[in-house]
Design a protein around this motif. Structure first.
Motif, PDB file in Angstrom:
ATOM      1  N   VAL A 116     -41.817 -42.443  40.044  1.00 36.57           N
ATOM      2  CA  VAL A 116     -40.790 -41.761  40.836  1.00 36.57           C
ATOM      3  C   VAL A 116     -39.782 -41.079  39.914  1.00 36.57           C
ATOM      4  CG1 VAL A 116     -38.809 -42.136  42.369  1.00 36.57           C
ATOM      5  CG2 VAL A 116     -41.019 -43.179  42.899  1.00 36.57           C
ATOM      6  N   SER A 117     -39.332 -41.792  38.905  1.00 35.47           N
ATOM      7  CA  SER A 117     -38.348 -41.218  37.973  1.00 35.47           C
ATOM      8  C   SER A 117     -38.874 -39.940  37.332  1.00 35.47           C
ATOM      9  CB  SER A 117     -37.994 -42.241  36.882  1.00 35.47           C
ATOM     10  OG  SER A 117     -37.370 -43.376  37.429  1.00 35.47           O
ATOM     11  N   GLU A 118     -40.126 -39.974  36.885  1.00 36.18           N
ATOM     12  CA  GLU A 118     -40.686 -38.824  36.181  1.00 36.18           C
ATOM     13  C   GLU A 118     -40.952 -37.653  37.125  1.00 36.18           C
ATOM     14  OE1 GLU A 118     -40.559 -38.642  33.097  1.00 36.18           O
ATOM     15  OE2 GLU A 118     -40.103 -40.751  32.739  1.00 36.18           O
ATOM     16  N   LEU A 119     -41.417 -37.935  38.342  1.00 38.58           N
ATOM     17  CA  LEU A 119     -41.673 -36.844  39.291  1.00 38.58           C
ATOM     18  C   LEU A 119     -40.375 -36.187  39.733  1.00 38.58           C
ATOM     19  CD1 LEU A 119     -44.537 -38.336  41.518  1.00 38.58           C
ATOM     20  CD2 LEU A 119     -44.721 -36.792  39.556  1.00 38.58           C
ATOM     21  N   VAL A 120     -39.339 -36.977  39.921  1.00 33.40           N
ATOM     22  CA  VAL A 120     -38.036 -36.402  40.300  1.00 33.40           C
ATOM     23  C   VAL A 120     -37.432 -35.648  39.124  1.00 33.40           C
ATOM     24  CG1 VAL A 120     -35.673 -36.952  41.004  1.00 33.40           C
ATOM     25  CG2 VAL A 120     -37.601 -38.136  42.072  1.00 33.40           C
ATOM     26  N   ALA A 121     -37.566 -36.197  37.912  1.00 30.32           N
ATOM     27  CA  ALA A 121     -37.065 -35.499  36.721  1.00 30.32           C
ATOM     28  C   ALA A 121     -37.755 -34.154  36.559  1.00 30.32           C
ATOM     29  CB  ALA A 121     -37.278 -36.359  35.481  1.00 30.32           C
ATOM     30  N   ASN A 122     -39.017 -34.080  36.922  1.00 30.34           N
ATOM     31  CA  ASN A 122     -39.751 -32.822  36.835  1.00 30.34           C
ATOM     32  C   ASN A 122     -39.149 -31.766  37.766  1.00 30.34           C
ATOM     33  OD1 ASN A 122     -42.389 -31.685  35.638  1.00 30.34           O
ATOM     34  ND2 ASN A 122     -42.532 -31.130  37.802  1.00 30.34           N
ATOM     35  N   VAL A 123     -38.740 -32.201  38.962  1.00 32.54           N
ATOM     36  CA  VAL A 123     -38.086 -31.278  39.898  1.00 32.54           C
ATOM     37  C   VAL A 123     -36.747 -30.815  39.332  1.00 32.54           C
ATOM     38  CG1 VAL A 123     -37.090 -31.014  42.202  1.00 32.54           C
ATOM     39  CG2 VAL A 123     -39.221 -32.296  41.901  1.00 32.54           C
ATOM     40  N   ILE A 124     -35.966 -31.756  38.816  1.00 31.71           N
ATOM     41  CA  ILE A 124     -34.651 -31.415  38.265  1.00 31.71           C
ATOM     42  C   ILE A 124     -34.791 -30.409  37.128  1.00 31.71           C
ATOM     43  CG2 ILE A 124     -32.653 -32.334  37.021  1.00 31.71           C
ATOM     44  CD1 ILE A 124     -33.099 -34.971  38.541  1.00 31.71           C
ATOM     45  N   THR A 125     -35.762 -30.643  36.246  1.00 35.70           N
ATOM     46  CA  THR A 125     -35.922 -29.803  35.062  1.00 35.70           C
ATOM     47  C   THR A 125     -36.503 -28.439  35.381  1.00 35.70           C
ATOM     48  OG1 THR A 125     -36.242 -31.767  33.677  1.00 35.70           O
ATOM     49  CG2 THR A 125     -36.991 -29.656  32.782  1.00 35.70           C
ATOM     50  N   HIS A 126     -37.507 -28.389  36.238  1.00 33.33           N
ATOM     51  CA  HIS A 126     -38.259 -27.152  36.424  1.00 33.33           C
ATOM     52  C   HIS A 126     -37.940 -26.398  37.711  1.00 33.33           C
ATOM     53  CE1 HIS A 126     -40.631 -28.006  32.871  1.00 33.33           C
ATOM     54  NE2 HIS A 126     -40.839 -29.233  33.327  1.00 33.33           N
ATOM     55  N   VAL A 127     -37.294 -27.055  38.656  1.00 35.10           N
ATOM     56  CA  VAL A 127     -36.890 -26.364  39.886  1.00 35.10           C
ATOM     57  C   VAL A 127     -35.389 -26.180  39.922  1.00 35.10           C
ATOM     58  CG1 VAL A 127     -37.014 -26.351  42.411  1.00 35.10           C
ATOM     59  CG2 VAL A 127     -38.889 -27.347  41.083  1.00 35.10           C
ATOM     60  N   GLY A 128     -34.650 -27.235  39.567  1.00 32.46           N
ATOM     61  CA  GLY A 128     -33.206 -27.095  39.479  1.00 32.46           C
ATOM     62  C   GLY A 128     -32.470 -28.299  40.038  1.00 32.46           C
ATOM     63  N   THR A 129     -31.335 -28.598  39.414  1.00 33.31           N
ATOM     64  CA  THR A 129     -30.491 -29.685  39.901  1.00 33.31           C
ATOM     65  C   THR A 129     -29.956 -29.353  41.285  1.00 33.31           C
ATOM     66  OG1 THR A 129     -29.836 -30.235  37.645  1.00 33.31           O
ATOM     67  CG2 THR A 129     -28.407 -31.030  39.419  1.00 33.31           C
ATOM     68  N   GLY A 130     -29.959 -30.340  42.150  1.00 32.83           N
ATOM     69  CA  GLY A 130     -29.464 -30.142  43.505  1.00 32.83           C
ATOM     70  C   GLY A 130     -30.508 -29.640  44.483  1.00 32.83           C
ATOM     71  N   THR A 131     -31.767 -29.528  44.046  1.00 37.35           N
ATOM     72  CA  THR A 131     -32.831 -29.051  44.929  1.00 37.35           C
ATOM     73  C   THR A 131     -33.070 -30.051  46.066  1.00 37.35           C
ATOM     74  OG1 THR A 131     -33.960 -27.904  43.112  1.00 37.35           O
ATOM     75  CG2 THR A 131     -35.277 -28.446  45.059  1.00 37.35           C
ATOM     76  N   PRO A 132     -33.117 -29.589  47.326  1.00 34.62           N
ATOM     77  CA  PRO A 132     -33.464 -30.487  48.434  1.00 34.62           C
ATOM     78  C   PRO A 132     -34.898 -30.992  48.256  1.00 34.62           C
ATOM     79  CG  PRO A 132     -32.454 -28.467  49.246  1.00 34.62           C
ATOM     80  CD  PRO A 132     -32.772 -28.232  47.795  1.00 34.62           C
ATOM     81  N   THR A 133     -35.052 -32.281  48.176  1.00 33.58           N
ATOM     82  CA  THR A 133     -36.336 -32.905  47.847  1.00 33.58           C
ATOM     83  C   THR A 133     -36.571 -34.085  48.787  1.00 33.58           C
ATOM     84  OG1 THR A 133     -35.870 -32.322  45.540  1.00 33.58           O
ATOM     85  CG2 THR A 133     -37.702 -33.818  45.917  1.00 33.58           C
ATOM     86  N   THR A 134     -37.819 -34.468  48.950  1.00 33.85           N
ATOM     87  CA  THR A 134     -38.146 -35.619  49.791  1.00 33.85           C
ATOM     88  C   THR A 134     -39.114 -36.529  49.055  1.00 33.85           C
ATOM     89  OG1 THR A 134     -37.854 -34.352  51.842  1.00 33.85           O
ATOM     90  CG2 THR A 134     -39.120 -36.392  51.990  1.00 33.85           C
ATOM     91  N   LEU A 135     -38.812 -37.814  49.066  1.00 35.87           N
ATOM     92  CA  LEU A 135     -39.697 -38.828  48.505  1.00 35.87           C
ATOM     93  C   LEU A 135     -40.462 -39.492  49.649  1.00 35.87           C
ATOM     94  CD1 LEU A 135     -40.687 -40.754  46.203  1.00 35.87           C
ATOM     95  CD2 LEU A 135     -38.695 -42.183  46.734  1.00 35.87           C
ATOM     96  N   VAL A 136     -41.766 -39.597  49.507  1.00 39.26           N
ATOM     97  CA  VAL A 136     -42.609 -40.268  50.498  1.00 39.26           C
ATOM     98  C   VAL A 136     -43.410 -41.352  49.785  1.00 39.26           C
ATOM     99  CG1 VAL A 136     -44.467 -40.021  52.181  1.00 39.26           C
ATOM    100  CG2 VAL A 136     -42.806 -38.169  51.878  1.00 39.26           C
ATOM    101  N   VAL A 137     -43.413 -42.552  50.351  1.00 37.91           N
ATOM    102  CA  VAL A 137     -44.229 -43.643  49.826  1.00 37.91           C
ATOM    103  C   VAL A 137     -45.094 -44.165  50.963  1.00 37.91           C
ATOM    104  CG1 VAL A 137     -44.259 -45.913  48.732  1.00 37.91           C
ATOM    105  CG2 VAL A 137     -42.498 -44.253  48.103  1.00 37.91           C
TER     106      VAL A 137
END
Length: 216
Positions: A50-71
């Motif tokens: 989870v940490s790495e997938l979210v970090a990927n969004v922050i780094t490559h899409v942008g901080t503050g991007t609306p995101t959803t985690l599904v488990v």
């Protein structure tokens, strides 16, 4: 007796803003849910993914991007999905050396999860990974000799309707109450034989933690 169909592992999702400060909260939520699912041994791997997938969004899409985690459960695997609105910035696995400042996140996911991938969607993309469990079905518990012995004893205490035929919340509560009654009776047994129930509980906890450590 084997108590089957005893775990309800319903998929859940959580919208959030992809910011560094949110990662710790997401990790705590993942820990809580996997523990409730009877899969605490997967917590560390799932948290890392989870940490790495979210970090990927922050780094490559942008901080503050609306995101959803599904488990969710997919067969006997735990599936983790991170949805974001950018369908163009597709993550790729690169060869990252120990000195690299980027590109190591998906390498970690590759090493720790059984598989991962990216799915473009109408609203962006879904980056997912799946982690193997020790389950034989997605609605039962992790198998072990200790659990089998406990279930054999619970047949003397449990409700008249087998849990395998009534996997409802009420049915689970009845079997949990039976387990608590069994523990209480064992503490009475220790007291009747001149032993300290608290010492027995401490020793049982020590054995329990040793078994968990031995299982990794």
């Amino acid at each position: 007796m084997v108590i089957e169909h005893c775990m309800s592992r319903k998929a859940w999702d959580l919208p959030f803003l992809a910011e560094p400060g949110e990662v710790a909260a997401l990790r705590r939520i993942v820990r809580t849910h996997l523990t409730l699912w009877g899969l605490p041994h997967l917590v560390e791997v799932a948290q890392t993914c989870v940490s790495e997938l979210v970090a990927n969004v922050i780094t490559h899409v942008g901080t503050g991007t609306p995101t959803t985690l599904v488990v969710a459960m997919k067969g006997t695997h735990v599936r983790i999905e991170v949805h974001d609105p950018d369908g163009k910035a597709l993550p790729t696995l690169v060869s990252a050396t120990s000195a690299s400042e980027s590109g190591r996140g998906l390498a970690l996911v590759t090493a720790m999860a059984d598989r991962w991938g990216v799915i473009p969607t109408e609203k962006g993309k879904t980056t997912w990974c799946e982690i193997a469990t020790e389950l034989v079905r997605n609605d039962t518990h992790v198998d072990s000799p200790q659990v089998h012995r406990a279930e054999a004893l619970l047949t003397l205490y449990g409700p008249s309707v087998p849990l395998s035929s009534s996997p409802t919340r009420l049915g689970l509560a009845s079997w949990e109450e039976a387990a608590i009654t069994l523990i209480a009776d064992l503490l009475h047994w220790f007291r009747a034989h001149g032993q300290d129930p608290d010492t027995a509980l401490d020793r049982a906890q020590t054995h329990f933690e040793a078994d968990l450590h031995a299982a990794g």
